[in-house]
Design a protein around this motif. Structure first.
Motif, mmCIF file in Angstrom:
data_model
loop_
_atom_site.group_PDB
_atom_site.id
_atom_site.type_symbol
_atom_site.label_atom_id
_atom_site.label_comp_id
_atom_site.label_asym_id
_atom_site.label_seq_id
_atom_site.Cartn_x
_atom_site.Cartn_y
_atom_site.Cartn_z
ATOM 1 N N LEU A 15 4.497 4.653 -6.824
ATOM 2 C CA LEU A 15 3.846 4.979 -5.555
ATOM 3 C C LEU A 15 4.349 6.293 -5.003
ATOM 4 O O LEU A 15 5.353 6.801 -5.247
ATOM 5 C CB LEU A 15 4.082 3.865 -4.533
ATOM 6 N N GLU A 45 0.810 -1.209 0.000
ATOM 7 C CA GLU A 45 0.000 0.000 0.000
ATOM 8 C C GLU A 45 0.846 1.262 0.000
ATOM 9 O O GLU A 45 0.353 2.340 -0.272
ATOM 10 C CB GLU A 45 -0.932 -0.011 1.211
ATOM 11 N N SER A 46 2.126 1.115 0.341
ATOM 12 C CA SER A 46 3.007 2.282 0.376
ATOM 13 C C SER A 46 4.402 1.857 -0.061
ATOM 14 O O SER A 46 4.674 0.682 -0.288
ATOM 15 C CB SER A 46 3.041 2.878 1.792
ATOM 16 N N ARG A 47 5.296 2.849 -0.122
ATOM 17 C CA ARG A 47 6.679 2.569 -0.519
ATOM 18 C C ARG A 47 7.391 1.694 0.511
ATOM 19 O O ARG A 47 8.235 0.874 0.159
ATOM 20 C CB ARG A 47 7.448 3.872 -0.716
ATOM 21 N N GLU A 48 7.054 1.846 1.770
ATOM 22 C CA GLU A 48 7.673 1.032 2.809
ATOM 23 C C GLU A 48 7.309 -0.438 2.633
ATOM 24 O O GLU A 48 8.133 -1.325 2.866
ATOM 25 C CB GLU A 48 7.258 1.524 4.205
#
Length: 147
Positions: free
Chosen positions: A147, A107-110
């Motif tokens: 993203l 859902e995110s870059r992490e």
């Protein structure tokens, strides 16, 4: 005044009536309904082969389970070539083996970075091949860019 009107009506009739009657439309000669060199079916012959293949695939799909059971029975009985033939048709060889990795939802870059670490760990432990790891790394780096 009546004569003037008659003259005008007659002159209008002469202007709107054709000089010669139209030529009669002839039917095409027998045996050659189209102009020589021109196809009577410009779109070509309709293909019915795809319809037959749909029917054949539907019939095979309905009977696949029983046929595979029979093929396995023939293979157990010594008909190895028959087993190979049927299984090549019904179960085509996989082009790639599925990869089973415990990856987080992205859902995110992490999350992408965590997935890349998981891919690296999978390759290092031998869970996936290096070629599969390379494809996954390329996919995750593309996702990371967007993203």
């Amino acid at each position: 005044m009546e004569t003037d009107e008659k003259i005008e009506v007659e002159s209008l009739r002469e202007e709107h009536t054709p000089a010669e009657p139209p030529a009669p439309i002839r039917p095409p000669p027998p045996g050659r309904p189209w102009v020589k060199g021109q196809s009577g079916n410009p779109r070509g012959r309709p293909s019915r082969a795809h319809k037959a293949s749909y029917v054949a695939h539907a019939m095979l799909d309905r009977k696949t389970h029983g046929l595979v059971d029979r093929a396995i029975g023939w293979g157990e009985g010594g008909g190895k070539s028959m087993l190979r033939l049927y299984l090549q048709r019904f179960v085509p060889p996989r082009q790639e083996v599925p990869v089973w990795l415990n990856l987080p939802a992205i859902e995110s870059r992490e999350d992408v970075l965590a997935a890349l670490r998981a891919v690296g760990t999978g390759v290092a432990q031998g869970d996936i091949t290096s070629a599969q790891g390379l494809r996954l790394v390329r996919m995750f780096t593309e996702i990371y860019r967007y993203l």
